[in-house]
Write a protein that holds these residues in place. Structure first.
Motif, PDB file in Angstrom:
ATOM      1  N   ILE A   1       0.692   0.131  -5.469  1.00  0.00           N
ATOM      2  CA  ILE A   1       0.240  -1.131  -6.040  1.00  0.00           C
ATOM      3  C   ILE A   1      -1.259  -1.292  -5.840  1.00  0.00           C
ATOM      4  O   ILE A   1      -1.981  -1.682  -6.742  1.00  0.00           O
ATOM      5  N   ARG A   2      -1.745  -0.933  -4.674  1.00  0.00           N
ATOM      6  CA  ARG A   2      -3.177  -1.071  -4.400  1.00  0.00           C
ATOM      7  C   ARG A   2      -3.989   0.100  -4.941  1.00  0.00           C
ATOM      8  O   ARG A   2      -5.124  -0.072  -5.335  1.00  0.00           O
ATOM      9  N   GLY A   3      -3.410   1.307  -4.927  1.00  0.00           N
ATOM     10  CA  GLY A   3      -4.178   2.497  -5.289  1.00  0.00           C
ATOM     11  C   GLY A   3      -3.993   2.977  -6.710  1.00  0.00           C
ATOM     12  O   GLY A   3      -4.653   3.915  -7.145  1.00  0.00           O
ATOM     13  N   GLY A   4      -3.083   2.366  -7.468  1.00  0.00           N
ATOM     14  CA  GLY A   4      -2.832   2.800  -8.843  1.00  0.00           C
ATOM     15  C   GLY A   4      -2.087   4.121  -8.894  1.00  0.00           C
ATOM     16  O   GLY A   4      -1.315   4.452  -7.998  1.00  0.00           O
ATOM     17  N   ALA A   5      -2.325   4.896  -9.940  1.00  0.00           N
ATOM     18  CA  ALA A   5      -1.618   6.165 -10.148  1.00  0.00           C
ATOM     19  C   ALA A   5      -2.027   7.189  -9.093  1.00  0.00           C
ATOM     20  O   ALA A   5      -3.211   7.381  -8.822  1.00  0.00           O
ATOM     21  N   LEU A   6      -1.029   7.829  -8.492  1.00  0.00           N
ATOM     22  CA  LEU A   6      -1.269   8.875  -7.496  1.00  0.00           C
ATOM     23  C   LEU A   6      -1.055  10.258  -8.074  1.00  0.00           C
ATOM     24  O   LEU A   6      -1.496  11.244  -7.514  1.00  0.00           O
ATOM     25  N   GLY A   7      -0.318  10.349  -9.174  1.00  0.00           N
ATOM     26  CA  GLY A   7      -0.017  11.630  -9.790  1.00  0.00           C
ATOM     27  C   GLY A   7       1.424  11.671 -10.254  1.00  0.00           C
ATOM     28  O   GLY A   7       2.133  10.673 -10.206  1.00  0.00           O
ATOM     29  N   GLN A   8       1.826  12.842 -10.688  1.00  0.00           N
ATOM     30  CA  GLN A   8       3.170  13.020 -11.239  1.00  0.00           C
ATOM     31  C   GLN A   8       3.772  14.291 -10.680  1.00  0.00           C
ATOM     32  O   GLN A   8       3.117  15.332 -10.635  1.00  0.00           O
ATOM     33  N   GLY A   9       5.022  14.209 -10.238  1.00  0.00           N
ATOM     34  CA  GLY A   9       5.732  15.369  -9.723  1.00  0.00           C
ATOM     35  C   GLY A   9       6.904  15.716 -10.620  1.00  0.00           C
ATOM     36  O   GLY A   9       7.644  14.830 -11.044  1.00  0.00           O
ATOM     37  N   ALA A  10       7.065  16.988 -10.900  1.00  0.00           N
ATOM     38  CA  ALA A  10       8.172  17.432 -11.750  1.00  0.00           C
ATOM     39  C   ALA A  10       9.495  17.434 -10.987  1.00  0.00           C
ATOM     40  O   ALA A  10      10.557  17.308 -11.584  1.00  0.00           O
TER      41      ALA A  10
ATOM     42  N   ASP B   1       0.813  -1.211   0.000  1.00  0.00           N
ATOM     43  CA  ASP B   1       0.000   0.000   0.000  1.00  0.00           C
ATOM     44  C   ASP B   1       0.850   1.266   0.000  1.00  0.00           C
ATOM     45  O   ASP B   1       0.329   2.366  -0.137  1.00  0.00           O
ATOM     46  N   LEU B   2       2.165   1.126   0.123  1.00  0.00           N
ATOM     47  CA  LEU B   2       3.047   2.291   0.161  1.00  0.00           C
ATOM     48  C   LEU B   2       3.341   2.799  -1.250  1.00  0.00           C
ATOM     49  O   LEU B   2       3.486   2.014  -2.182  1.00  0.00           O
ATOM     50  N   PRO B   3       3.437   4.113  -1.404  1.00  0.00           N
ATOM     51  CA  PRO B   3       3.713   4.679  -2.725  1.00  0.00           C
ATOM     52  C   PRO B   3       5.148   4.437  -3.177  1.00  0.00           C
ATOM     53  O   PRO B   3       6.041   4.210  -2.365  1.00  0.00           O
ATOM     54  N   TYR B   4       5.335   4.490  -4.477  1.00  0.00           N
ATOM     55  CA  TYR B   4       6.671   4.381  -5.067  1.00  0.00           C
ATOM     56  C   TYR B   4       6.716   5.215  -6.336  1.00  0.00           C
ATOM     57  O   TYR B   4       5.692   5.587  -6.899  1.00  0.00           O
ATOM     58  N   ALA B   5       7.929   5.544  -6.773  1.00  0.00           N
ATOM     59  CA  ALA B   5       8.114   6.302  -8.012  1.00  0.00           C
ATOM     60  C   ALA B   5       8.429   5.308  -9.121  1.00  0.00           C
ATOM     61  O   ALA B   5       9.306   4.462  -8.983  1.00  0.00           O
TER      62      ALA B   5
END
Length: 101
Positions: free
Chosen positions: A75-84, A59-63
């Motif tokens: 993995i569980r939540g799909g795309a969270l967004g994009q950071g420049a 459930d933890l985010p990754y780049a």
């Protein structure tokens, strides 16, 4: 020697970018408790450092494959967004915390 310089010297895949993102994440108090874990050019985060204690970290985010731009996913939540920038990517992680973080 700075973390990015160490990564370059050792030839890690995406090393400097991985360490830059980990340093930006460390600047966020909610993420500071996590342990950065670079694997195959993708900076991930774990709830415990080695030895890994077997907790579910999916459930933890990754780049996705370093960046920039840094495509943040879960993995569980799909795309969270994009950071420049690494800081924007870390802010995305804070904006989408898993339960209990």
């Amino acid at each position: 020697m700075a973390l990015g310089a160490r990564a370059r010297a050792r030839g890690h895949y995406g090393g400097e970018k991985l360490f830059t993102l980990a340093a930006a994440a460390h600047g966020q108090p909610r993420i500071r408790a996590l342990h950065p874990f670079p694997t195959h050019g993708t900076p991930k985060f774990l709830r415990s450092g080695p030895p890994i204690d077997g907790r579910d970290d999916t459930d933890l985010p990754y780049a996705l494959c370093s960046g920039p731009p840094y495509k943040m996913r879960s993995i569980r939540g799909g795309a969270l967004g994009q950071g420049a920038t690494p800081e924007e990517a870390a802010a995305l992680m804070v904006a989408h915390p898993p339960a209990g973080l």
